[in-house]
Structures are given as C-alpha cells and as structure tokens.
Enzyme design. Sequence first.
Site, PDB file in Angstrom:
ATOM      1  N   SER A 151       0.817  -1.215   0.000  1.00 60.40           N
ATOM      2  CA  SER A 151       0.000   0.000   0.000  1.00 60.40           C
ATOM      3  C   SER A 151       0.846   1.260   0.000  1.00 60.40           C
ATOM      4  O   SER A 151       0.327   2.354  -0.212  1.00 60.40           O
ATOM      5  CB  SER A 151      -0.912   0.013   1.226  1.00 60.40           C
ATOM      6  OG  SER A 151      -0.146  -0.064   2.421  1.00 60.40           O
TER       7      SER A 151
ATOM      8  N   GLU B  35      -5.662  -0.162  -7.369  1.00 62.69           N
ATOM      9  CA  GLU B  35      -4.610   0.657  -7.986  1.00 62.69           C
ATOM     10  C   GLU B  35      -3.602  -0.270  -8.662  1.00 62.69           C
ATOM     11  O   GLU B  35      -3.059  -1.169  -8.028  1.00 62.69           O
ATOM     12  CB  GLU B  35      -3.900   1.511  -6.935  1.00 62.69           C
ATOM     13  CG  GLU B  35      -4.741   2.643  -6.375  1.00 62.69           C
ATOM     14  CD  GLU B  35      -3.991   3.458  -5.336  1.00 62.69           C
ATOM     15  OE1 GLU B  35      -4.030   4.691  -5.404  1.00 62.69           O
ATOM     16  OE2 GLU B  35      -3.356   2.842  -4.451  1.00 62.69           O
TER      17      GLU B  35
ATOM     18  N   HIS C 193      -2.638  -2.964  -5.935  1.00 57.99           N
ATOM     19  CA  HIS C 193      -2.994  -2.576  -4.569  1.00 57.99           C
ATOM     20  C   HIS C 193      -4.499  -2.679  -4.343  1.00 57.99           C
ATOM     21  O   HIS C 193      -5.275  -1.871  -4.854  1.00 57.99           O
ATOM     22  CB  HIS C 193      -2.516  -1.147  -4.290  1.00 57.99           C
ATOM     23  CG  HIS C 193      -2.907  -0.643  -2.937  1.00 57.99           C
ATOM     24  ND1 HIS C 193      -3.253   0.672  -2.703  1.00 57.99           N
ATOM     25  CD2 HIS C 193      -3.028  -1.288  -1.737  1.00 57.99           C
ATOM     26  CE1 HIS C 193      -3.566   0.818  -1.431  1.00 57.99           C
ATOM     27  NE2 HIS C 193      -3.434  -0.350  -0.832  1.00 57.99           N
TER      28      HIS C 193
ATOM     29  N   ASN D 257      -3.614   6.663  -0.874  1.00 60.76           N
ATOM     30  CA  ASN D 257      -2.971   6.908   0.424  1.00 60.76           C
ATOM     31  C   ASN D 257      -2.242   8.243   0.458  1.00 60.76           C
ATOM     32  O   ASN D 257      -2.171   8.890   1.504  1.00 60.76           O
ATOM     33  CB  ASN D 257      -2.009   5.772   0.764  1.00 60.76           C
ATOM     34  CG  ASN D 257      -2.740   4.551   1.277  1.00 60.76           C
ATOM     35  OD1 ASN D 257      -3.849   4.655   1.794  1.00 60.76           O
ATOM     36  ND2 ASN D 257      -2.143   3.380   1.123  1.00 60.76           N
TER      37      ASN D 257
END
Length: 710
Positions: A436, A469, A457, A507
């Site tokens: 991540s 992702e 991800h 993130n």
Amino acid sequence: MFFPFHITYKDIFMLFNGAHFNLALGERNIAILDFFSPARLMSKAVIVELNDILDQLLFEKNINGLVITTSTENFAFGADIHEFLPLFKGGAGEHLAYTHSVYNKLEDLPFPTVTIIKGHCYGGGVEFSLTSDFRLGTPNISVGFPEVKIGIFPAMGGVTRMPRLIGLDTSLAWLTSGRNFKAENALKDGFVDGVVEVEDSMTAAINLITECLDNKRDYINIREKKKGKISLSAYELQMSIGVAKGMIAKAAGPNYPAPMTIIKVIEESANLGRKESLENEITGVVERLINTGHSAAMCHMYLADLAVKSKAKKLAGDKTVECAVIGAGIMGGGIAYSNAIKGIRSPLKDVNQTGLDLGLSTAVSLLEKPVKRGKMEFKKAATALNNIIPTLTYDSLQQADMVIEAVVENPKVKSIVLKQCEDATKENTVIASNTSTISITQLASSLDHPENFIGIHFFNPVNKMPLVEVIRGEKTSDETVKKAVTYVNQIGKTPIVINNCAGFFVNRILTPYMRAYSNLLAKGVDFNFIENTMKKYGMPMGPAELIDVVGMDTSAHVLELMSQSYSHMPQPENNIVQRLFDNNMLGRKNGEGFYLWSTDKRGRPVKEINEKSLTLFKSVGNLELTEEQITNALILPMMFEARRALNEGIIASKEEADLAMIYGTGFPPFRGGLVYQMDKKTLEELQQEAAEMSEVLVDDITYTVPEMQA
C-alpha cells in the site's frame, strides 16, 4: 430495410429512409418503423427525426396501424448521457418539453400502435415504448429506469405514464430503484402485454393491430387511462405514497434526492391529466434536481466511470487462468476469494499452517454469507472454494500466470519473497505486490526481470472495495500493465493505472486528511462534532472511524513514510495517531482505538467512544469551528494533493482521480468527486478558504495552494 422476422408482405412501400429510422408500409396498410440507429440512444437527433416521421404518418391518409421495432439486437439504451451536462447548464426544460410534444404526437396517432422490445431497453427508450398502445417483449429483454443513478428521473413521460399504466406501487418500484427487469417480471407487472420469440414477434404485433381494427381490442381505452388521473382513491393514494416515502427516506437518505422527488411529483400529479403531469415532470427534474447541481455531479461520476472502464478495455491483454497469492492473512484470503469466485485457480501460500488456516477461513466466511442468505447456490460456493489450493511451498507456483504478494508491509521481507516467487515461476509470469506504500521501483530492484513486476494494490475489505490501484514501476513493461489491468477487470473490480510514487494515489491523498484531522484534535475541536460533520458532508464515516478501520499501525506507518517522502507532509506536531499506536490502540484490529469495538449478535461491528483515547489527545485550547470550516480544514488538503498528483502525472486524468477517491475511500458520489468539487471553485475562492484555515489552525504548510493547471 431489413426485417429479421418470419412474415411476408405482398407489397412493401418505403415511406422514409433516415439516419436513425426507416419507415415502410406493409399489408393491411400497417406501417413498420425500424429504429436502427447505431448508437441505440434517444438523442436530440433521434427525437427530431422521429417527429418528422410522425408528421409523414399523419400526412398519409391510408395508415391503419404502426409497429415500432428494431432490426438490431437491442431496442434502445436510453437517452444520450453525453448530451446531459450541456443541458444541465441550460435548456433541459425546453428539450424535455419538445420531447414530450413528439411522444404525445406518437401516443395520439389515429390508429393502434405496438412496440416490439428486444434485448436491452432503458430510460428514454422505455419511455419511447410507453407511448404505444401495446408492448411485446422477447424472452431476452432487460428493461428499466437507471436515471436515479445519475441524479435525475424519467422525465420524458415515464413518471406520468408508468403509474397510470401498471399501477402506483409497482411503478414506484421500477422508477425509484434503478433496477433492470427481465421478461418474466415485465409481463407479471403489466409492462409488456406478451412475451414472444423474436421470429414470432412481428406476427404477434400485426395480430394485435388487426384485433384492434376488428374491434376485438379497445386501444382507445388504454390511451385514455394513460392520459387521465391515477385510478386510486384518496385514501389508497395516501397510503401508497406514505409507505413509499418512508422506505425511500431510509434507503436513499437526504443526499440522493431523485427517488424522493419521483414520489413527490407523482403525488402532486395523481389527480391531473397528461398535460399538467408532464409539466410537473419538467419542473420536478429541472428545479429540484438539475438546478441544485446534484444531477451534474452524479452525471460527472457516471461519465467518469464509463471513461475509466473504456480505458481499461483498451488496455486489455491476456486473461489470467491461475493467480497465486503469497501471504494467507485476511488480505490474502480476500484476494484468493476474489480470484476463486470468478473461476481463477488460486494457489494460496503461507509459511505455516496457522497462516493458511486464517486465509482459508477468510475465504470460507466470504462464501458462506451469500449461501446462507440465498444469494448464491451452494454448488457455486463449493466450486469457488475448490479453486483455492492451500500450500506451504513454492512448487505450486510453476503454472501461475500471475503471483500477488500480500505479506507483511516490510520492504526487506517483501524483496526476499518476491525474488523467491520469480525463481519459482515461468519466465513471463507477472509478479505483483499488494503493497500500500512501498515504492514499486524499489521493490523491483531485487528481481531479474523488473519488466514483469507491478503493483496491484487492493483496498480492505477486498470483497467490498471496487477500486484496485495498478502501479507502474520505472521498468514495468506495457505488456505487464495490460495483463494486470485485464486481471483486475476479470475479478470485477475497477483498475486505475498509477505511476509510482510514495503512497501511490489514494494513500497519498488521504495523508493530508489525517494530518489535518490530528491538528483539529490538537487544537481542541470537538471530537463528535468533527465525526458528525464529515458524515453530514457525505463521507461514509468520520475520520476517527476511518483511521480505526484502516488500523492505527497502518495509519502511523503511512504518516511516517509520507513525511520522509514529501517535504510538505511533515509528521503532525501533535501526532495523535502515533500516540494511540504507541499505547497499543490499533483500532478495529484489536478492538480499541478512537472507539471501543465489539460485535452484535449478528456479527456486525459495534462502536462506542473510547474515553481512554480522549485523554491522550493533549489538546491545546478549545477551538470552536463551524461545519464549513471543519469541512474546509479536512477536504482542502486532499484537493490540493490531488492537484499535485495530477500535475506530476501520477494519475492520468481528473476522471480517474475522482473515481479513485470515490471507489477507494467512499468519497461521496453525489458530490461528483474531489477534483470535480475543486474545479467548481475559482482560484480566488480556494486561496481565500486556504488562507482562513491556515490562520485559524496555524498551519500554512497544509494549506498551501498548488499550481492549478488546466
């Protein structure tokens, strides 16, 4: 003109050849209108051409009936959504009024009409068919009104004609749900008058018209019913509307007003005729939905989804037959489940039996729930479970097309595992990491073939989160990207390709949000007020609950990593996330974080405020902010970071950025996306709001406005 029907005409005269319709005259002077338009959309051009055809039909004096059909596989996909956004800026009312006049002209033709519906028929196409006296469906039809999903409602006559044709309660289920209905339901609910095979449909339609001409069917009565009042007493109407309002208020909530607007427009039009009811449709959709900006935001999201999916299809490569998963934790088990349920063989490897048991139990639990609820057959669940092959060795990876590593978030451990995967697989196997945060380019340095390596991800929980992702490293090949995108599509999720950077996209955007939240708590802003304000804004949960769900350990790690990677994201001075982590408050993972977590009798999570965590905030002062200030304090930093990522080419488009946040974090769809919201503001407005928050929160770093490129 080509008619794929088993019927012979002694004489066929072509009356009209157009870009979207052909019109012919057959035996008994029954006209046949073929809607063959390649796009299958009820666009402005289609409506204009239809009007010209109707004028010609009225000019002809010897027409006895009309059959509307299509020589293609599908009847109509609805209105042209690409025309919506310009109309939302002005002219929607005029366009709807014109469409009503054309559809009314069709409904009022001086002879009986039948529409044959084949394949898909949605939205404006369904409303087109409602103007006919009769509708016949073929066994493969799928019909429905998806308009509520983009923040509008069927205002081309659907809200007026449906309750008068099939009844109020049934029509509300059709109009407000956005569901698609198959032939069986369409017949049972009275939407179609019969279901016939494609090869028999023209004969059946001609027979219906013949029966009308022979006075065996009263088509005039059907028309009067559609043009009159809803046939319910005042008490029956009040009961149905009251129940519907209660159900919709609970299901849709205040942020999705289209379903409730449908009910209110029907209620206001129940005792009116066609003319007044159609006028209410226009007023309802334009003034209550379009003019509020709600419809444009929802439409933007829908178009963004179409654009992202279209891009993914163009990138399609070879499909994955076998995808191994390394690391059988909750995440690994979720990935293996996602593979297995879609028919992809999934060796699941871990270093010990305990780990394997956890991964398998995760997959079994995910399969058990739909079986118990009657939403999945036991045989399908059993077949899926058989697709998961537990193993403690790398031997089972030899035939894998793809390997997804999902071990502990530690670059040294991952590098070792990834190299072992590469050594155990075929030369062209795609090796992927579910990391991540860790750089894909960095992880690729341990591999002999970095061109075969990529980031894939997933978001937690894997079975529910639609976004994945796909992270391209510096040496990742185009072919590897294609295979990864194809795999993500295979398992029914939305892939968005991201160029490598710390935190990737989602993130990276969430980090300023967490930093700003920590600052709000540090300044003494009320904990509950923040949570409730963000839920009112439309977020699925407040920031404290989000961090608890993500995990305090993960959140603290992200904050630390991002502070090392970006100078504008230093660790918060009063790092509350780190403080809770240091006190072993991990959130839902161990039942204690900002909240205390438990489960109810049905296994659903239950939370209550953790008073112990409140004592760790060490707030300075007791700052009182308005809802707007709290929203700006938390949303502006995400907007600014999204803009920086776009400027750097980390993500390719605004549409992908908006969809990533909606699908990856639950950013409210009714707001159209993070970048969409930012683009609604002028640069001056953004600068003014940022300056205010910088002053109030004493934080100029977080509220520095980036360069606003086009």
